[in-house]
Design a protein around this motif. Structure first.
Motif, PDB file in Angstrom:
ATOM      1  N   UNK A 249      38.138  93.329 128.033  1.00 25.19           N
ATOM      2  CA  UNK A 249      38.032  92.696 126.730  1.00 25.19           C
ATOM      3  C   UNK A 249      39.052  93.186 125.723  1.00 25.19           C
ATOM      4  N   UNK A 250      38.797  92.834 124.476  1.00 25.84           N
ATOM      5  CA  UNK A 250      39.671  93.236 123.385  1.00 25.84           C
ATOM      6  C   UNK A 250      39.650  94.742 123.218  1.00 25.84           C
ATOM      7  N   UNK A 251      40.734  95.271 122.672  1.00 27.37           N
ATOM      8  CA  UNK A 251      40.694  96.681 122.295  1.00 27.37           C
ATOM      9  C   UNK A 251      39.562  96.875 121.290  1.00 27.37           C
ATOM     10  N   UNK A 252      38.843  97.976 121.428  1.00 29.66           N
ATOM     11  CA  UNK A 252      37.674  98.218 120.580  1.00 29.66           C
ATOM     12  C   UNK A 252      38.089  98.648 119.177  1.00 29.66           C
ATOM     13  N   UNK A 253      37.393  98.113 118.198  1.00 25.50           N
ATOM     14  CA  UNK A 253      37.672  98.491 116.802  1.00 25.50           C
ATOM     15  C   UNK A 253      37.466  99.979 116.598  1.00 25.50           C
ATOM     16  N   UNK A 254      36.453 100.552 117.248  1.00 26.91           N
ATOM     17  CA  UNK A 254      36.189 101.986 117.112  1.00 26.91           C
ATOM     18  C   UNK A 254      37.384 102.808 117.602  1.00 26.91           C
ATOM     19  N   UNK A 255      38.001 102.367 118.716  1.00 23.15           N
ATOM     20  CA  UNK A 255      39.144 103.090 119.261  1.00 23.15           C
ATOM     21  C   UNK A 255      40.353 102.978 118.342  1.00 23.15           C
TER      22      UNK A 255
END
Length: 306
Positions: A249-255
């Motif tokens: 999936x998309x890169x995580x916002x948290x990361x």
């Protein structure tokens, strides 16, 4: 080499790009709840839905209801994807203030994804963008397959630049460069960004990386180093690509936020509030977040010291 930006705007795409490929229907209340939690994080742009054919994207069929029920926060925009005049009509009726159009840098992907050539897609977008601008809306452009196509393999950077420049020329204030199947590496990302920024101002570009091969954060760091100051991401790493088996999936916002905080780059987003949204949507979907940062911070029960 350019300096890292002092601040970065994170464009949260979880409620649209993240959820659209979920096989089980995500309840309307859950979509509204997720967006409302994200609105409390400090994010300034939250992609709220898509006015597309429910036959092809059934998960987005309730986008009008979502737009009607979310608690819109002053200073936050809630863009929606529109592929054509019908979609724009629905977006206008729903009170959207920003819309997005979605093109590709690969002919094969364009034909399979939206059933037309790149040239035909741009011709279709032109009146939609013109109408949206005339109605006082802002318009964002997406370009998919900027670093590779599941059908054609490597995509020439000049082709990405050509399509991006065309969208910018139509009136898109910003063009988001999407590594749809997540195969990019930092050196290839930099070469692509440099080619596009030769045609479009760097401050009108955003990056949109998928994390299929675990390279998204590294690619974002490289993009930041080239002066890119807008990054698309999805809470909990929501999403996936139906064209790439095993895609996470998309890169995580948290990361992304953890990276920015560690670099001392301001985003205005609070990690603790973001984790509230992470816990919520992970509970709805009954699975842990794809984000390694979210997993680590939730496990230790708190925020980051970064």
């Amino acid at each position: 080499m350019t300096r890292l930006p002092a601040s970065v705007r994170i464009v949260e795409v979880g409620p649209r790009d993240g959820l659209q490929n979920e096989k089980a229907v995500v309840p309307l209340a859950a979509k509204v709840g997720l967006i409302d939690l994200l609105s409390a994080t400090g994010l300034k742009t939250i992609e709220a839905g898509a006015f597309v054919s429910p036959k092809w994207v059934p998960q987005m069929a309730d986008s009008a209801e979502v737009m009607a029920r979310i608690a819109r926060v002053s200073g936050v925009t809630y863009p929606v994807l529109v592929p054509n005049d019908t979609g724009l009509d629905a977006a206008l009726a729903a009170g959207a203030t920003e819309v997005a159009v979605f093109g590709a840098a690969s002919e094969s992907f364009s034909r399979r994804n939206i059933n037309c050539s790149i040239a035909e897609s741009l011709a279709r977008f032109a009146p939609v963008v013109a109408r949206a601008l005339a109605a006082g809306l802002t318009v964002r452009g997406y370009v998919s397959c900027v670093l590779g196509c599941p059908y054609e393999g490597e995509v020439p950077a000049e082709k990405v630049a050509e399509v991006s420049a065309a969208l910018f020329g139509l009136g898109c204030y910003e063009v988001s460069l999407g590594d749809t199947i997540g195969i990019g590496t930092p050196s290839k990302a930099v070469a692509m960004i440099d080619a596009v920024s030769a045609r479009i101002p760097r401050d009108s570009l955003a990056v949109h990386f998928h994390d299929t091969y675990g390279m998204a954060v590294a690619n974002i760091h490289a993009a930041l180093d080239r002066g890119i100051a807008v990054v698309d991401s999805a809470v909990a790493g929501l999403g996936g690509c139906p064209y790439a088996k095993g895609a996470t999936g998309n890169v995580a916002t948290e990361d992304v936020l953890y990276l920015l905080d560690g670099l001392g780059i301001a985003s205005g987003v609070a990690m603790d509030r973001l984790l509230d949204a992470t816990r919520f949507i992970s509970g709805v979907l009954d699975r842990p977040p794809a984000s390694k940062v979210a997993r680590a911070l939730i496990a230790r029960g708190g925020d980051s010291d970064a």
